[in-house]
Design a protein around this motif. Structure first.
Motif, mmCIF file in Angstrom:
data_model
loop_
_atom_site.group_PDB
_atom_site.id
_atom_site.type_symbol
_atom_site.label_atom_id
_atom_site.label_comp_id
_atom_site.label_asym_id
_atom_site.label_seq_id
_atom_site.Cartn_x
_atom_site.Cartn_y
_atom_site.Cartn_z
ATOM 1 N N ALA A 196 0.380 -10.386 -0.642
ATOM 2 C CA ALA A 196 -0.983 -9.970 -0.974
ATOM 3 C C ALA A 196 -0.902 -8.759 -1.888
ATOM 4 O O ALA A 196 -0.184 -7.792 -1.593
ATOM 5 N N ILE A 197 -1.616 -8.814 -2.998
ATOM 6 C CA ILE A 197 -1.666 -7.688 -3.934
ATOM 7 C C ILE A 197 -3.118 -7.261 -4.114
ATOM 8 O O ILE A 197 -3.983 -8.088 -4.425
ATOM 9 N N ILE A 198 -3.368 -5.998 -3.878
ATOM 10 C CA ILE A 198 -4.686 -5.409 -4.088
ATOM 11 C C ILE A 198 -4.469 -4.216 -5.009
ATOM 12 O O ILE A 198 -3.851 -3.221 -4.625
ATOM 13 N N ASN A 211 -12.501 4.077 -7.537
ATOM 14 C CA ASN A 211 -11.894 2.755 -7.439
ATOM 15 C C ASN A 211 -10.621 2.780 -6.601
ATOM 16 O O ASN A 211 -10.342 1.832 -5.858
ATOM 17 N N ALA A 212 -9.853 3.846 -6.719
ATOM 18 C CA ALA A 212 -8.642 3.970 -5.905
ATOM 19 C C ALA A 212 -8.994 3.976 -4.428
ATOM 20 O O ALA A 212 -8.297 3.365 -3.602
ATOM 21 N N SER A 213 -10.087 4.638 -4.088
ATOM 22 C CA SER A 213 -10.534 4.672 -2.696
ATOM 23 C C SER A 213 -10.894 3.274 -2.196
ATOM 24 O O SER A 213 -10.540 2.890 -1.083
ATOM 25 N N HIS A 214 -11.574 2.503 -3.040
ATOM 26 C CA HIS A 214 -11.933 1.135 -2.656
ATOM 27 C C HIS A 214 -10.680 0.279 -2.458
ATOM 28 O O HIS A 214 -10.601 -0.517 -1.508
ATOM 29 N N ILE A 215 -9.714 0.417 -3.349
ATOM 30 C CA ILE A 215 -8.480 -0.369 -3.263
ATOM 31 C C ILE A 215 -7.723 -0.030 -1.983
ATOM 32 O O ILE A 215 -7.246 -0.921 -1.266
ATOM 33 N N ASP A 216 -7.617 1.261 -1.688
ATOM 34 C CA ASP A 216 -6.904 1.696 -0.492
ATOM 35 C C ASP A 216 -7.587 1.174 0.776
ATOM 36 O O ASP A 216 -6.919 0.734 1.725
ATOM 37 N N LYS A 217 -8.911 1.192 0.803
ATOM 38 C CA LYS A 217 -9.645 0.681 1.969
ATOM 39 C C LYS A 217 -9.434 -0.824 2.134
ATOM 40 O O LYS A 217 -9.332 -1.321 3.258
ATOM 41 N N ALA A 218 -9.386 -1.535 1.035
ATOM 42 C CA ALA A 218 -9.176 -2.985 1.106
ATOM 43 C C ALA A 218 -7.841 -3.312 1.756
ATOM 44 O O ALA A 218 -7.755 -4.190 2.630
ATOM 45 N N MET A 219 -6.779 -2.608 1.353
ATOM 46 C CA MET A 219 -5.478 -2.902 1.942
ATOM 47 C C MET A 219 -5.432 -2.514 3.416
ATOM 48 O O MET A 219 -4.764 -3.179 4.220
ATOM 49 N N LYS A 220 -6.135 -1.479 3.809
ATOM 50 C CA LYS A 220 -6.171 -1.116 5.230
ATOM 51 C C LYS A 220 -6.745 -2.244 6.068
ATOM 52 O O LYS A 220 -6.303 -2.490 7.197
ATOM 53 N N GLU A 221 -7.736 -2.941 5.533
ATOM 54 C CA GLU A 221 -8.315 -4.078 6.251
ATOM 55 C C GLU A 221 -7.297 -5.199 6.402
ATOM 56 O O GLU A 221 -7.163 -5.796 7.478
#
Length: 605
Positions: free
Chosen positions: A501-503, A529-539
């Motif tokens: 998986a790549i985000i 945008n970095a914050s959104h990307i980091d949150k996505a991977m946490k999920e």
């Protein structure tokens, strides 16, 4: 590495070779100090020393300066505009030792120019650079393709070993590794470290009628990809690129040129198969196993729009089940992408299937979408197509029948075969906001896990686009392919993962370069945008815990990087590093042995 536009197509040396010591007359062999030197330090080499180095390598020492030197205060001058008009061409970038494919990463690194570069034409040039850096306690950097997302192929105040000119590709009908007494001859290809994969595919497949497992993004450098492990679109069929390595030539920290394989220096040979580029020496050439060229390559594309969040969750769970039942095998590679507006984009590759077979496999999926029109629409219809294997990287054929699939090197006099996939162009001059990857274990494809995986994918897609790269995980491959992956230095998680998986995200406008007036990234937007990307991977990490990530496509700030990149293999890799480079001449941030150095590689800690 999106190549969706392509869918428009329908159819012997002994154990060691040492550089003569006389070549370095006057050099001593003192060990590294606790600090590497920079320009301005009293211990920085004198102009006389640099001149002597240049003479030893027949004038192939280059004094570097930033190509943007005239752009700092005025961006409208002609030379500056010419650079920015050219920078979206990866071949232009590759031919300038002062440039890298990526311009930087938010709060992480910015592309920097070395003080000098050795334009190496052979391993002797490389050895001269290595010895000079060791004797003078210099920061050494290695660049072939210059495609490092983490910025490992550039550093300020350094000496650059630039292998671009070492790009010869030689096919073998009966290759036997040096030192082998019982190895049967194999069809193989020897590739110089400075070659990129498009050059290799042109030589091996278009002209040679063979196949070699390399990278999907064809402007990536050969040596760097092999050392990181390496994936291509058909890895589930042919295995990791590094697993095809039969032999390598490498310059080690003491300036020796070694031929390494399973019979000579097997520990170092193993480390080069996924242990990370730039940590164990300068690889100058690799020899890889080749395969019969398939009769057909194929693609499947389509975009589905779900009409509600609930419908999108339903779609994701259905696709997970469909993948596990129909696509979890060596015939399928590449990716799907999930968007926050409830779109699922299919961009997959096929190998070793006839057209009717492939269509039949997708028939059930297509019918399910069509019978649930209240929930889904086809934004672009499902398309299944095959291409004769001999045409896959043929610039003339693709240019004629699918011109939008590729971009040509538009410089005057550039060879016709200098092409790259149009979907890869966005990376040239791009600035990363953030980048994460995670191996998704095969056990998530068990029926009891489908719902939880789909829920995690949905939750992640609320924050940012999620890509599932099915070719970047060996689960579902043949037992021999999986075993070959286990014999590399990569994180063992790769053998058990069905996908990576790549985000990730970076600037879409461009090119962008920090510090260049008029072309700087929007840092506020980048931070959001970095914050959104980091949150996505946490999920997504809620269902893919402790599985690690791919070293070449990973988070710059990975906290437990040794475990994440190499898992249980790290202890062995570290011992090999200490054996061949005890003083840490070869430094890569978050590379094997780098924990003993400052983040910039200049001071021991």
């Amino acid at each position: 590495m999106n190549r969706a536009h392509f869918l428009k197509l329908t159819f012997t040396l002994s154990a060691a070779i040492c550089i003569p010591r006389s070549l370095f007359a006057g050099y001593d062999t003192k060990r590294f100090l606790h600090k590497r030197y920079r320009p301005g330090d009293s211990q920085w080499p004198s102009e006389k020393s640099w001149t002597e180095l240049s003479q030893k390598i027949k004038g192939r020492l280059i004094k570097l300066e930033s190509p943007f030197k005239d752009c700092k205060s005025e961006t409208k001058n002609q030379s500056c505009e010419k650079i920015f008009n050219s920078i979206k061409n990866p071949y232009y970038i590759g031919d300038d030792p002062a440039l890298t494919q990526i311009s930087g990463w938010l709060n992480a690194w910015t592309a920097s120019v070395s003080v000098y570069a050795v334009r190496a034409e052979d391993s002797g040039d490389v050895a001269a650079a290595v010895n000079f850096a060791r004797i003078n306690n210099l920061r050494l950097v290695i660049k072939g393709g210059g495609h490092s997302y983490q910025g490992t192929s550039n550093a300020p105040d350094s000496l650059l070993v630039w292998t671009k000119a070492m790009n010869k590709v030689e096919l073998h009908d009966a290759f036997i590794p040096s030192g082998s007494n019982d190895q049967a001859p194999q069809k193989a290809v020897t590739i110089g470290a400075g070659a990129i994969w498009m050059q290799v595919y042109n030589a091996v497949s278009v002209k040679g009628g063979r196949y070699v497992q390399g990278g999907g993004c064809a402007t990536v450098g050969v040596a760097g990809l092999i050392q990181s492990g390496g994936f291509g679109s058909y890895s589930k069929n042919y295995g990791l690129a590094s697993a095809s390595l039969l032999e390598a030539e490498i310059v080690t920290a003491d300036g020796e040129i070694l031929i390494v394989n399973a019979y000579q220096y097997p520990d170092l040979f193993w480390a080069l198969k996924g242990g990370g580029g730039g940590s164990f020496g300068v690889v100058t050439k690799v020899t890889l196993k080749t395969h019969d060229l398939p009769a057909w390559f194929g693609i499947v594309s389509g975009t589905i729009q779900a009409k509600s969040d609930q419908a999108f969750k339903k779609l994701l769970e259905y696709f997970v089940a469909f993948y596990s039942e129909q696509l979890f095998n060596p015939h399928w590679g590449e990716q799907i992408r999930l968007y926050s507006d409830n779109r699922l984009v299919i961009d997959m590759n096929i190998i070793n299937l006839e057209l009717q077979q492939a269509k039949e496999i997708w028939k059930t999926f297509e019918e399910w979408i069509n019978t649930n029109k209240q929930d889904f629409t086809w934004e672009s219809p499902l398309n299944v197509a095959l291409l004769p294997g001999k045409y896959m990287w043929n610039a003339e054929i693709i240019g004629k029948y699918a011109p939008s699939a590729i971009v040509h090197d538009d410089r005057e006099g550039a060879p016709l075969e200098n092409i790259f996939w149009s979907g890869d162009q966005e990376q040239a001059g791009q600035f990363w906001y953030s980048y994460h990857s995670a191996w998704l274990p095969g056990q998530l494809l068990q029926k009891s896990k489908h719902e939880s995986l789909a829920q995690a994918l949905f939750a992640a897609s609320r924050h940012w686009t999620v890509g599932l790269h099915f070719n970047k995980g060996m689960a579902g491959a043949s037992s021999s392919v999986i075993q070959s992956a286990k014999n590399t230095a990569m994180n063992p998680s790769v053998s058990q993962a069905f996908a990576l998986a790549i985000i990730a995200g970076g600037t879409e406008e461009g090119p962008v370069f920090p510090g260049v007036s008029g072309h700087e990234p929007d840092l506020e937007r980048a931070q959001r945008n970095a914050s959104h990307i980091d949150k996505a991977m946490k999920e997504l990490r809620k269902v893919a815990t402790n599985t690690g990530s791919y070293v070449s496509e990973s988070y710059f700030f990975e906290p437990d990087w040794q475990q994440s990149f190499w898992g249980s293999n790290y202890i062995k890799l570290h011992k090999i590093k200490q054996k061949y480079d005890p003083d840490g001449l070869f430094f890569v941030r978050h590379g094997v042995g780098s924990e003993g150095w400052s983040d910039d590689g200049f001071e021991k800690i």
